[in-house]
Design a protein around this motif. Structure first.
Motif, PDB file in Angstrom:
ATOM      1  N   GLY A 405    -100.578 -41.634  15.170  1.00 30.30           N
ATOM      2  CA  GLY A 405     -99.378 -42.386  14.834  1.00 30.30           C
ATOM      3  C   GLY A 405     -98.125 -41.897  15.521  1.00 30.30           C
ATOM      4  N   LEU A 406     -97.050 -42.594  15.235  1.00 29.37           N
ATOM      5  CA  LEU A 406     -95.716 -42.225  15.713  1.00 29.37           C
ATOM      6  C   LEU A 406     -94.928 -41.681  14.532  1.00 29.37           C
ATOM      7  CD1 LEU A 406     -93.617 -42.255  18.059  1.00 29.37           C
ATOM      8  CD2 LEU A 406     -92.850 -44.459  17.151  1.00 29.37           C
ATOM      9  N   LEU A 407     -94.430 -40.443  14.686  1.00 29.73           N
ATOM     10  CA  LEU A 407     -93.679 -39.783  13.624  1.00 29.73           C
ATOM     11  C   LEU A 407     -92.197 -40.024  13.821  1.00 29.73           C
ATOM     12  CD1 LEU A 407     -93.741 -37.866  11.175  1.00 29.73           C
ATOM     13  CD2 LEU A 407     -93.644 -35.960  12.785  1.00 29.73           C
ATOM     14  N   LEU A 408     -91.577 -40.618  12.820  1.00 29.09           N
ATOM     15  CA  LEU A 408     -90.146 -40.909  12.855  1.00 29.09           C
ATOM     16  C   LEU A 408     -89.374 -39.864  12.062  1.00 29.09           C
ATOM     17  CD1 LEU A 408     -90.389 -44.752  12.177  1.00 29.09           C
ATOM     18  CD2 LEU A 408     -90.111 -43.613  14.396  1.00 29.09           C
ATOM     19  N   ASN A 409     -88.148 -39.605  12.493  1.00 29.33           N
ATOM     20  CA  ASN A 409     -87.300 -38.609  11.835  1.00 29.33           C
ATOM     21  C   ASN A 409     -86.552 -39.285  10.693  1.00 29.33           C
ATOM     22  OD1 ASN A 409     -85.483 -36.629  11.082  1.00 29.33           O
ATOM     23  ND2 ASN A 409     -85.045 -35.977  13.187  1.00 29.33           N
ATOM     24  N   GLU A 410     -87.200 -39.313   9.549  1.00 26.65           N
ATOM     25  CA  GLU A 410     -86.648 -40.010   8.389  1.00 26.65           C
ATOM     26  C   GLU A 410     -85.352 -39.355   7.910  1.00 26.65           C
ATOM     27  OE1 GLU A 410     -88.294 -41.910   4.186  1.00 26.65           O
ATOM     28  OE2 GLU A 410     -89.638 -40.801   5.536  1.00 26.65           O
ATOM     29  N   LYS A 411     -85.286 -38.036   7.986  1.00 32.47           N
ATOM     30  CA  LYS A 411     -84.081 -37.326   7.550  1.00 32.47           C
ATOM     31  C   LYS A 411     -82.884 -37.700   8.416  1.00 32.47           C
ATOM     32  CE  LYS A 411     -82.252 -32.655   6.844  1.00 32.47           C
ATOM     33  NZ  LYS A 411     -82.520 -31.188   6.994  1.00 32.47           N
ATOM     34  N   LEU A 412     -83.095 -37.752   9.739  1.00 31.71           N
ATOM     35  CA  LEU A 412     -82.005 -38.116  10.640  1.00 31.71           C
ATOM     36  C   LEU A 412     -81.527 -39.539  10.372  1.00 31.71           C
ATOM     37  CD1 LEU A 412     -80.188 -37.571  13.098  1.00 31.71           C
ATOM     38  CD2 LEU A 412     -82.097 -38.334  14.558  1.00 31.71           C
ATOM     39  N   ALA A 413     -82.456 -40.443  10.145  1.00 32.03           N
ATOM     40  CA  ALA A 413     -82.082 -41.836   9.867  1.00 32.03           C
ATOM     41  C   ALA A 413     -81.217 -41.927   8.610  1.00 32.03           C
ATOM     42  CB  ALA A 413     -83.335 -42.686   9.723  1.00 32.03           C
ATOM     43  N   THR A 414     -81.595 -41.183   7.582  1.00 34.55           N
ATOM     44  CA  THR A 414     -80.834 -41.192   6.327  1.00 34.55           C
ATOM     45  C   THR A 414     -79.445 -40.593   6.533  1.00 34.55           C
ATOM     46  OG1 THR A 414     -82.880 -41.003   5.063  1.00 34.55           O
ATOM     47  CG2 THR A 414     -80.835 -40.429   3.930  1.00 34.55           C
ATOM     48  N   GLU A 415     -79.381 -39.477   7.262  1.00 40.41           N
ATOM     49  CA  GLU A 415     -78.089 -38.836   7.520  1.00 40.41           C
ATOM     50  C   GLU A 415     -77.140 -39.754   8.277  1.00 40.41           C
ATOM     51  OE1 GLU A 415     -79.237 -35.360   9.633  1.00 40.41           O
ATOM     52  OE2 GLU A 415     -79.648 -34.160   7.828  1.00 40.41           O
ATOM     53  N   ARG A 416     -77.671 -40.600   9.137  1.00 41.73           N
ATOM     54  CA  ARG A 416     -76.837 -41.532   9.903  1.00 41.73           C
ATOM     55  C   ARG A 416     -76.594 -42.851   9.175  1.00 41.73           C
ATOM     56  NH1 ARG A 416     -76.067 -39.875  15.205  1.00 41.73           N
ATOM     57  NH2 ARG A 416     -76.360 -37.605  15.227  1.00 41.73           N
ATOM     58  N   GLY A 417     -76.965 -42.914   7.916  1.00 40.34           N
ATOM     59  CA  GLY A 417     -76.693 -44.097   7.112  1.00 40.34           C
ATOM     60  C   GLY A 417     -77.565 -45.292   7.432  1.00 40.34           C
ATOM     61  N   LEU A 418     -78.732 -45.053   8.015  1.00 35.33           N
ATOM     62  CA  LEU A 418     -79.632 -46.152   8.366  1.00 35.33           C
ATOM     63  C   LEU A 418     -80.668 -46.366   7.264  1.00 35.33           C
ATOM     64  CD1 LEU A 418     -80.336 -45.131  12.076  1.00 35.33           C
ATOM     65  CD2 LEU A 418     -78.611 -46.741  11.241  1.00 35.33           C
ATOM     66  N   LYS A 419     -81.058 -47.621   7.085  1.00 40.18           N
ATOM     67  CA  LYS A 419     -82.173 -47.900   6.184  1.00 40.18           C
ATOM     68  C   LYS A 419     -83.467 -47.578   6.924  1.00 40.18           C
ATOM     69  CE  LYS A 419     -79.997 -51.583   3.474  1.00 40.18           C
ATOM     70  NZ  LYS A 419     -80.089 -53.012   3.072  1.00 40.18           N
ATOM     71  N   PHE A 420     -84.246 -46.684   6.358  1.00 41.50           N
ATOM     72  CA  PHE A 420     -85.431 -46.242   7.087  1.00 41.50           C
ATOM     73  C   PHE A 420     -86.397 -47.393   7.332  1.00 41.50           C
ATOM     74  CE2 PHE A 420     -89.702 -44.408   7.434  1.00 41.50           C
ATOM     75  CZ  PHE A 420     -89.490 -43.659   8.580  1.00 41.50           C
ATOM     76  N   ILE A 421     -86.463 -48.326   6.402  1.00 44.92           N
ATOM     77  CA  ILE A 421     -87.380 -49.450   6.584  1.00 44.92           C
ATOM     78  C   ILE A 421     -87.009 -50.272   7.815  1.00 44.92           C
ATOM     79  CG2 ILE A 421     -86.095 -51.059   5.107  1.00 44.92           C
ATOM     80  CD1 ILE A 421     -88.847 -52.047   4.095  1.00 44.92           C
ATOM     81  N   ASP A 422     -85.695 -50.294   8.139  1.00 42.37           N
ATOM     82  CA  ASP A 422     -85.256 -51.008   9.345  1.00 42.37           C
ATOM     83  C   ASP A 422     -85.655 -50.237  10.607  1.00 42.37           C
ATOM     84  OD1 ASP A 422     -84.115 -52.928   7.714  1.00 42.37           O
ATOM     85  OD2 ASP A 422     -82.099 -52.045   7.807  1.00 42.37           O
ATOM     86  N   VAL A 423     -85.503 -48.915  10.550  1.00 40.31           N
ATOM     87  CA  VAL A 423     -85.902 -48.085  11.690  1.00 40.31           C
ATOM     88  C   VAL A 423     -87.409 -48.201  11.922  1.00 40.31           C
ATOM     89  CG1 VAL A 423     -86.026 -45.720  12.564  1.00 40.31           C
ATOM     90  CG2 VAL A 423     -83.994 -46.484  11.315  1.00 40.31           C
ATOM     91  N   GLU A 424     -88.158 -48.169  10.850  1.00 44.18           N
ATOM     92  CA  GLU A 424     -89.606 -48.276  10.932  1.00 44.18           C
ATOM     93  C   GLU A 424     -90.013 -49.610  11.568  1.00 44.18           C
ATOM     94  OE1 GLU A 424     -92.783 -46.779   7.702  1.00 44.18           O
ATOM     95  OE2 GLU A 424     -91.813 -48.676   7.163  1.00 44.18           O
ATOM     96  N   ALA A 425     -89.392 -50.682  11.130  1.00 46.39           N
ATOM     97  CA  ALA A 425     -89.719 -52.007  11.668  1.00 46.39           C
ATOM     98  C   ALA A 425     -89.360 -52.106  13.151  1.00 46.39           C
ATOM     99  CB  ALA A 425     -89.001 -53.084  10.867  1.00 46.39           C
ATOM    100  N   ALA A 426     -88.199 -51.541  13.521  1.00 52.39           N
ATOM    101  CA  ALA A 426     -87.779 -51.588  14.926  1.00 52.39           C
ATOM    102  C   ALA A 426     -88.715 -50.758  15.808  1.00 52.39           C
ATOM    103  CB  ALA A 426     -86.346 -51.093  15.055  1.00 52.39           C
ATOM    104  N   ALA A 427     -89.123 -49.590  15.308  1.00 58.16           N
ATOM    105  CA  ALA A 427     -90.051 -48.756  16.077  1.00 58.16           C
ATOM    106  C   ALA A 427     -91.395 -49.461  16.240  1.00 58.16           C
ATOM    107  CB  ALA A 427     -90.233 -47.412  15.381  1.00 58.16           C
ATOM    108  N   ARG A 428     -91.822 -50.137  15.219  1.00 58.70           N
ATOM    109  CA  ARG A 428     -93.074 -50.896  15.309  1.00 58.70           C
ATOM    110  C   ARG A 428     -92.956 -51.967  16.392  1.00 58.70           C
ATOM    111  NH1 ARG A 428     -95.101 -55.651  13.131  1.00 58.70           N
ATOM    112  NH2 ARG A 428     -97.370 -55.625  12.727  1.00 58.70           N
TER     113      ARG A 428
END
Length: 549
Positions: A405-428
């Motif tokens: 799989g592809l490992l995403l930096n969930e902590k960084l996304a949260t710190e930058r005020g991003l919704k992780f589900i959006d980051v996950e969808a974009a990475a997909r």
């Protein structure tokens, strides 16, 4: 009248007694096997066993095919088909979703730090150097194995795992067994301090004789005449890895070296002599530990690693792989005949399987008109991160590829005020744009109950959310995750990677004949448990195949 009745009654009783005396008594049920022997061939697809069946010897693989019970459609049910995952399933019956052995190595989802499947820094190898991330214990294995079940019931029983690879020895041996693995630096077999404080004297004696050195400058020559290899790809192809022992037969092991050393000992595994040495150690274990000969039930697991190294370097379609299978067949024959003499042919059960199959080399597949290629992690990671940065304005939201799989930096996304589900969808979405990608599954899908989407159920069985990357990737058929320009690999849910041998022998215990129904390797542990009179391991997801004649 009364006299007549008494006479008739006496005659009836006499006839009944006579019938009881002369009726054949039912055949006694066979004793439980004194020894269960699992032979795991690393990287052996079933198609090679059946494809070269006419060239096999009389008592190696043929012992199973001609005189045993074998399953022609046995598959792994999980999608990320690699060595550690396969070996963890064999004697636990549990998929990686339960066992936690999701791959050979992965990255911690919280820290991005590398994790090795049998790594445990609390323990070290005995009489040998211990490299970082070396496999030294079963700590990461979350489930019990058949050997653990046996030793809980019978502490005097012995459970021994032997392999050219640490993971091939440690995972089948479980938590309560003993693992011995080949040391590529020294040519010895060793164990770790998890199992014992010092090696037994018989192991020290085996190593002191330097049996690996006997293969120095030995030639690996084809077993059969040239015409016999017409169905496989000739040596010396540009996609075949030429380092190590070269990519042509005959090959001299240790050629251009002055003396045995780490390079020779490492290269030995990528030849038939690696299996020969491993089986020599297995013989020593049977003799010195008196396996199956002490009045207690024992388990021996022997994982032979050489076929995997050869297929990685040259591809399963190669003549080198073809010849190695035939050489291995002869080594197995000698080992089985040793067991017949030492343990007694009626006293043990043999099972043979593999940890995964193998993909044809992409360059070879392309010459056959197939859509095939290599998915390289470095450039792919850069492309995904560039796409995420353009969308979110944050660099390196994708940390690394981890296992399948592809490992995403969930902590960084949260710190930058991003919704992780959006980051996950974009990475997909970015992954699906890359050449060779067939499907990408997000965490929500993997934790769901959908069983109709192609590949999803297989990838779900490989997914432990505490260890796996958030996005799981499936490549198109004939595409491979690749870290070098040649050779081949495995790791997909496609049939060429999941379809492996599942063969049994033990005339009193398993019967004979080909079984054509689809079964899974997760069924192996419950089946052996039933033959041994044991309960299946607690987390097993397979079922007893009911082999009894």
């Amino acid at each position: 009248m009364l006299h007549t009745r008494r006479r008739l009654l006496g005659l009836a009783l006499a006839l009944a007694l006579c019938a009881c005396a002369t009726a054949p008594s039912p055949a006694p049920a066979p004793q439980r096997p004194k020894l269960l022997v699992l032979v795991a061939i690393d990287g052996l697809p079933m198609r090679q066993v059946t494809g070269y069946r006419d060239q096999l010897g009389t008592d190696g693989f043929a012992r199973f095919l001609d005189h045993g019970r074998w399953f022609s459609d046995a598959n792994y049910g999980h999608g990320h088909t690699v060595t550690a995952a396969g070996h963890s399933v064999m004697l636990s019956g549990a998929y990686p979703q339960r066992s936690g052995i999701i791959s050979n190595e992965w990255r911690d989802p919280l820290t991005n730090e590398p994790v090795y499947n049998t790594g445990d820094t609390a323990y070290t190898y005995l009489d040998n150097p211990t490299a970082p991330l070396a496999g030294t214990s079963p700590r990461n294995l979350k489930v019990e194995t058949l050997g653990d079940v046996l030793r809980k019931r019978s502490p005097e029983s012995k459970v021994i795992g032997i392999s050219g690879k640490d993971r091939g020895a440690i995972l089948p041996a479980g938590h309560k067994g003993t693992a011995y693995m080949y040391m590529g630096e020294t040519g010895q077999f060793s164990s770790s301090t998890y199992y014992m404080a010092a090696l037994p004297q018989w192991v020290k004696d085996f190593n002191a004789a330097k049996p690996a050195d006997a293969f120095f400058k030995k030639t690996w020559a084809p077993l059969l005449p040239e015409a016999a290899y017409a169905r496989s790809v000739p040596d010396g192809q540009p996609w075949q890895i030429a380092s190590g022992n070269g990519n042509r037969l005959p090959a001299v092991i240790g050629d251009q070296l002055d003396a045995p050393g780490p390079r020779f000992y490492g290269n030995l595994l990528a030849s038939p002599f690696g299996d020969e040495l491993t089986l020599a150690f297995a013989r020593a274990a049977v003799k010195n530990e008196k396996l199956g000969q002490r009045g207690a039930q024992d388990i021996l697991s022997v994982s032979l690693s050489s076929h995997d190294y050869i297929n990685h370097a040259f591809g399963p379609e190669s003549r080198l792989s073809h010849d190695h299978l035939l050489q291995l067949d002869r080594h197995l024959q000698a080992f089985f005949q040793f067991l017949d003499r030492e343990v007694g042919a009626g006293n043990y059960v043999l099972a043979l399987t593999a940890d995964h199959g193998f993909t044809d080399t992409p360059e070879w597949a392309a010459t056959q008109g197939r859509d095939a290629g290599r998915f390289t992690s470095g450039p792919s990671l850069a492309i995904v991160n560039a796409g995420l940065a353009a969308k979110f304005g944050v660099d390196r939201l994708a940390w690394n590829f981890s296992a399948s799989g592809l490992l995403l930096n969930e902590k960084l996304a949260t710190e930058r005020g991003l919704k992780f589900i959006d980051v996950e969808a974009a990475a997909r979405d970015e992954l699906l744009k890359l050449p060779g990608v067939a499907a990408v599954f997000a965490r929500e899908q993997l934790l769901g109950s959908d069983t109709t989407t192609p590949y999803l159920e297989a990838m779900r069985k490989s997914y432990d959310p505490s260890r796996a990357a958030q996005l799981q990737i499936v490549l198109k058929p004939n595409w491979i995750f690749s870290y070098r320009p040649g050779g081949s690999t495995h790791g997909s849910p496609h049939r060429y990677d999941t379809h492996v041998p599942l063969l049994f022998w033990g005339p009193a215990y398993v019967g004979q004949g080909e079984m054509k129904e689809r079964v899974e390797i997760a069924d192996l542990a419950p089946t052996l448990a039933a033959l041994a009179g044991l309960p299946a391991p607690a987390q097993a997801q397979g079922h007893d195949l009911k082999l009894k004649p």
